[in-house]
Design a protein around this motif. Sequence first.
Motif, PDB file in Angstrom:
ATOM      1  N   THR A 332       3.854   1.221  -2.395  1.00 57.17           N
ATOM      2  CA  THR A 332       3.205   0.294  -1.493  1.00 57.17           C
ATOM      3  C   THR A 332       2.290   0.843  -0.516  1.00 57.17           C
ATOM      4  OG1 THR A 332       5.222   0.882   0.074  1.00 57.17           O
ATOM      5  CG2 THR A 332       5.492  -1.223  -1.400  1.00 57.17           C
ATOM      6  N   ILE A 380       3.819  -3.905  -7.591  1.00 62.75           N
ATOM      7  CA  ILE A 380       3.307  -4.806  -6.952  1.00 62.75           C
ATOM      8  C   ILE A 380       2.011  -5.488  -7.929  1.00 62.75           C
ATOM      9  CG2 ILE A 380       1.134  -4.508  -5.466  1.00 62.75           C
ATOM     10  CD1 ILE A 380       2.736  -3.408  -3.349  1.00 62.75           C
ATOM     11  N   TYR A 383      -3.442  -3.534  -7.542  1.00 61.44           N
ATOM     12  CA  TYR A 383      -4.187  -2.724  -6.833  1.00 61.44           C
ATOM     13  C   TYR A 383      -5.693  -2.946  -6.770  1.00 61.44           C
ATOM     14  CZ  TYR A 383       0.182  -0.251  -6.902  1.00 61.44           C
ATOM     15  OH  TYR A 383       1.643  -0.126  -6.407  1.00 61.44           O
ATOM     16  N   PRO A 456      -2.579  -1.442  -2.396  1.00 63.25           N
ATOM     17  CA  PRO A 456      -1.865  -2.556  -2.817  1.00 63.25           C
ATOM     18  C   PRO A 456      -2.455  -3.819  -2.422  1.00 63.25           C
ATOM     19  CG  PRO A 456      -0.247  -0.915  -1.770  1.00 63.25           C
ATOM     20  CD  PRO A 456      -1.894  -0.559  -1.389  1.00 63.25           C
ATOM     21  N   GLN A 457      -2.924  -4.702  -3.443  1.00 64.80           N
ATOM     22  CA  GLN A 457      -3.730  -6.021  -2.865  1.00 64.80           C
ATOM     23  C   GLN A 457      -2.705  -6.978  -2.198  1.00 64.80           C
ATOM     24  OE1 GLN A 457      -4.640  -9.002  -6.014  1.00 64.80           O
ATOM     25  NE2 GLN A 457      -6.486  -9.537  -4.955  1.00 64.80           N
ATOM     26  N   ARG A 458      -2.967  -7.468  -0.822  1.00 66.74           N
ATOM     27  CA  ARG A 458      -2.136  -8.078  -0.178  1.00 66.74           C
ATOM     28  C   ARG A 458      -3.012  -9.371   0.229  1.00 66.74           C
ATOM     29  NH1 ARG A 458       1.599  -6.476  -2.158  1.00 66.74           N
ATOM     30  NH2 ARG A 458       1.247  -8.652  -2.687  1.00 66.74           N
ATOM     31  N   GLU A 460      -2.447 -12.506   3.080  1.00 70.86           N
ATOM     32  CA  GLU A 460      -1.530 -12.891   4.229  1.00 70.86           C
ATOM     33  C   GLU A 460      -0.294 -13.851   3.815  1.00 70.86           C
ATOM     34  OE1 GLU A 460      -0.505 -11.619   7.375  1.00 70.86           O
ATOM     35  OE2 GLU A 460      -2.658 -11.116   6.954  1.00 70.86           O
ATOM     36  N   ASP A 462       1.386 -13.621   1.608  1.00 67.96           N
ATOM     37  CA  ASP A 462       1.727 -14.005   0.125  1.00 67.96           C
ATOM     38  C   ASP A 462       2.776 -12.685  -0.293  1.00 67.96           C
ATOM     39  OD1 ASP A 462       1.385 -14.924  -2.277  1.00 67.96           O
ATOM     40  OD2 ASP A 462      -0.693 -14.360  -2.609  1.00 67.96           O
ATOM     41  N   ARG A 463       3.737 -12.461   0.300  1.00 65.97           N
ATOM     42  CA  ARG A 463       4.955 -11.608  -0.414  1.00 65.97           C
ATOM     43  C   ARG A 463       6.261 -11.947   0.078  1.00 65.97           C
ATOM     44  NH1 ARG A 463       4.427  -7.929  -3.726  1.00 65.97           N
ATOM     45  NH2 ARG A 463       6.263  -6.783  -3.895  1.00 65.97           N
ATOM     46  N   THR A 465       9.740 -11.115   1.450  1.00 66.55           N
ATOM     47  CA  THR A 465      10.062  -9.977   1.938  1.00 66.55           C
ATOM     48  C   THR A 465      11.239  -9.206   1.417  1.00 66.55           C
ATOM     49  OG1 THR A 465      11.313 -11.539   3.325  1.00 66.55           O
ATOM     50  CG2 THR A 465       9.359 -10.878   4.330  1.00 66.55           C
ATOM     51  N   THR A 469       9.707  -3.077  -4.065  1.00 65.73           N
ATOM     52  CA  THR A 469       8.739  -2.728  -4.764  1.00 65.73           C
ATOM     53  C   THR A 469       9.007  -1.529  -5.836  1.00 65.73           C
ATOM     54  OG1 THR A 469       6.930  -3.836  -3.234  1.00 65.73           O
ATOM     55  CG2 THR A 469       5.954  -2.438  -4.834  1.00 65.73           C
TER      56      THR A 469
END
Length: 482
Positions: A332, A380, A383, A456-458, A460, A462-463, A465, A469
Amino acid sequence: MYTRKSVLNLADWDPILVWYEKAVAAMKARPFTDPKGWRYQGAIHDYTPADDPFPPAPMPPPAEQAKYWKKCQHGSWFFLPWHRAYLLYFEKIVRKTIVGLNGPPTWALPYWDYSVNNNARRLPPAFQSPTLPGGGPNALYVAQRAPNANNNLPVGSSASSNTSGALSKMMFTNTTVAQFGGGTTGFSHNGSFPGQLEQVPHGSMHTAVGGPTGWMSAFDTAALDPIFWLHHANIDRLWTIWLNSAPTRVNPTQAAWLSALGFDFHDENGQPVTIYVNQVLVTTAPLLDYDYEAVPAAAPLVTAVLPGGSTVQPNAVAEMIGATEEPITLGTQVVHTSMALSVPKGPAAHPSVAAAAGGPIGQRSVHLLLENVKAASRPIESYEVYVNVPQGEDPGSHPELMAGLMPMFGVVEASQQDDLHGGSGLNYSLDITNIVTDLSARGAWDPASISVSFVPQRAEGDRETNVVTKTAQVGRVSLYVE
Ligand code: C2O
């Protein structure tokens, strides 16, 4: 001729979507043993009992499963033609189902062109709501998606839906460096040499919609999400766009691709069919009989023109000029690595090549390869990969140094050993010619070394909790010039 239309041009509940929803509901009601049923259609792509989200039900006999299930072609030059045939028979089954419900016989699958702008990466509204406008459950809705997907927010990032990398490729078939359509393989259910289109936007949009645990993020559940089929219609359309973009962009002509492998499906009457690549190359031919709304007849030539005006030559020979020595583990956090580079000695160093290219290291193009990328369980989704981010700085503040994405769609499957595959993982190649050229123009390119950062591509919000990982390994990072 059937016309596949852009879902972006349709009303939220255009009749095309209303009828698609009714057909999906009808197909979901068919038994698991029915080749025209929803679960059977999903299992053609891939099937793992442990990941099956539906309650146990009688299954087709093992010999039938072996012939028709777990057949998706990935990491391979069969990726495009196999998925075209898969969509074709699926669409025929949906259409016949619609006609059986007194719907329009002209129905065709819409496509989802998520690349036109940021808002286009919002899932079409008909897919987001658990209920239909008139009440009752909506068969197009799937809860198991990235959180953004069902909240009317764009999924992924603009890098996830970018088509320019794929459309700028000169050739269909890969050698070391990815081209448009994939590596020369045999039957390749979880093969490891994807073309650029299969990497991005294909794989990246799968994981953007599916998020960490959703159906779209894994082979064995992807086709159970009704959006899968609109995503693949767009991928199929991009194949036509690529071919139309220049006379030199052509399909492979080898018999090993055209006619060596037959793919087995069932048609709209549930009858077995076997289809070969050479039968699916022209969408307007009688067997296929479809075209796309908005495919430019002759799109502008999308060719990387290097300093000195040369373009990448189809017969270029790639030469490796640097590689890492130890595998890299990704999780992560941001991970950095670096490697020493040598001066090209092979064809890429030939004086005429260097003169024609005028590039920073006498080459025509520069590619970062990420080899033997493996994961034992889903890591994840993607990337972001950056090169030469100044020490101590945030890669995210250097979009100009982003080499591309490494989407993890299929990584678990490609890491598994079975009777057909060695389990050596996925390979990605990212064209960094423009980055190297820019760095070199401002005196910031060091021909003796390069650093690479994995982020790690994130997006806002969008995950989930509570998702733990898992790690992924990159066997080797290398730099190729050609
Ligand atoms: Cu066979 Cu998009 O997957």
